[in-house]
Design an enzyme around this catalytic site. Sequence first.
Site, mmCIF file in Angstrom:
data_model
loop_
_atom_site.group_PDB
_atom_site.id
_atom_site.type_symbol
_atom_site.label_atom_id
_atom_site.label_comp_id
_atom_site.label_asym_id
_atom_site.label_seq_id
_atom_site.Cartn_x
_atom_site.Cartn_y
_atom_site.Cartn_z
ATOM 1 N N TYR A 67 41.253 -82.579 115.621
ATOM 2 C CA TYR A 67 40.799 -82.971 114.011
ATOM 3 C C TYR A 67 42.116 -84.069 113.815
ATOM 4 C CZ TYR A 67 37.752 -78.643 113.280
ATOM 5 O OH TYR A 67 36.496 -78.251 113.229
ATOM 6 N N GLY A 218 24.902 -82.093 105.652
ATOM 7 C CA GLY A 218 24.629 -82.515 104.587
ATOM 8 C C GLY A 218 22.440 -82.375 104.824
ATOM 9 N N SER A 221 21.866 -79.996 101.435
ATOM 10 C CA SER A 221 22.271 -80.503 100.288
ATOM 11 C C SER A 221 21.210 -80.873 99.407
ATOM 12 C CB SER A 221 23.615 -81.367 100.773
ATOM 13 O OG SER A 221 22.671 -83.231 101.165
#
Length: 329
Positions: A67, A218, A221
């Site tokens: 990451y 998302g 969302s």
Amino acid sequence: MVDICVMKNINQIQLGHHGPFVSSLGLGCMRMSSVWGGPTPDESESIATINQALDLGINFLNTGDFYGAGHNEMLIGKAIKGRRDDAFISVKFGAIFHNGQWLGLDLRPDAIKNFVNYSLTRLGIETIDLYQPSRMDNSVPVEDIIGTVADLVKEGKVRHIGVSEITADQLRKASEIHPISALEIGYSLAERQIENELLPAARDLGVAVIAFANTAEGLLSGELSAPLSDNDYRQHFSRFQNQNLVYNLQKVEILKDLAISKGFTPTQLAIAWVKEQGEFIMPLVSMSKRSRLAENIEAMKIEFSEEEMNTLNTTFAIGAIKGGTYLAR
Ligand SMILES: NC(=O)c1ccc[n+]([C@@H]2O[C@H](COP(=O)([O-])OP(=O)(O)OC[C@H]3O[C@@H](n4cnc5c(N)ncnc54)[C@H](OP(=O)(O)O)[C@@H]3O)[C@@H](O)[C@H]2O)c1
């Protein structure tokens, strides 16, 4: 402003039959670094978020050595300095990722023995609480990968062994070599294929499920509209393209309506649905801002009536969402 006294009542979940107890909501740190490209989010807010999460009792922190090419581990290292014992640190290794591009895996035993030392140094700790290959492939047998991590347990560099994004057969094989405490896997209303084989296997083997991508990048969302902007990385995934996105957002409208009627947000409901799928399942949620913490802790308390659960399970039955993401199954 979060009232810490009121909020510090996160339940615990056990990782494996004999494993440690950790918070039932995990803090995913991936989006605190530039993984899919773009600028690095505000570091001071990320560090403040990790610290506030720990204050609130969210002690499960998730990262990967790839990451931000080590940036994420260094960030966590800075955040936990002076309070190592408050955090339970889960690290993935083996993925080669650069400039938002997946370049493959390196799971050779010698490479793993090398990776762990770099991770320990970047994190500034002596032992990683949960260490896991980010994927398996056919280049190295499962026995050799898990066997190598088991050697790291004997050496004291790792406490518990996890796995990520693997098949039910691989999970069984890994469990024969060493007790597996946790399985990290993408799971959401939009991604339910693991219910067929992998989830029952984890339950049978006593492996905790660390469920990520609860919002399905998302999609759930309720904040997206079609089409996405040209520079949105999700444009690469067929789920977010053209008519697929239009179709999928119609499904999300039903989640939005339910969220409004219950007085929560669609994201909170998406997290709560994952939590409701079993007491051995932990929602692992990316939160890069302190403002997310209270909202998601609240989500962990949401309950559904039978009728509400039926509505969600029917609307988002396996295969109901068109197109895929990088989680190709
Ligand atoms: N094993 C694997 O292969 C793998 C793959 C991907 C991820 N992971 C791990 O799982 C974690 C979660 O995965 P993810 O980032 O893909 O999925 P996610 O948790 O669904 O997060 C997606 C987005 O949701 C936003 N969000 C969080 N809480 C919200 C709320 N209450 N309302 C509105 N938006 C909210 C986050 O925003 P902000 O970031 O802006 O707060 C984030 O950008 C990662 O951090 C990583 O540690 C593992």
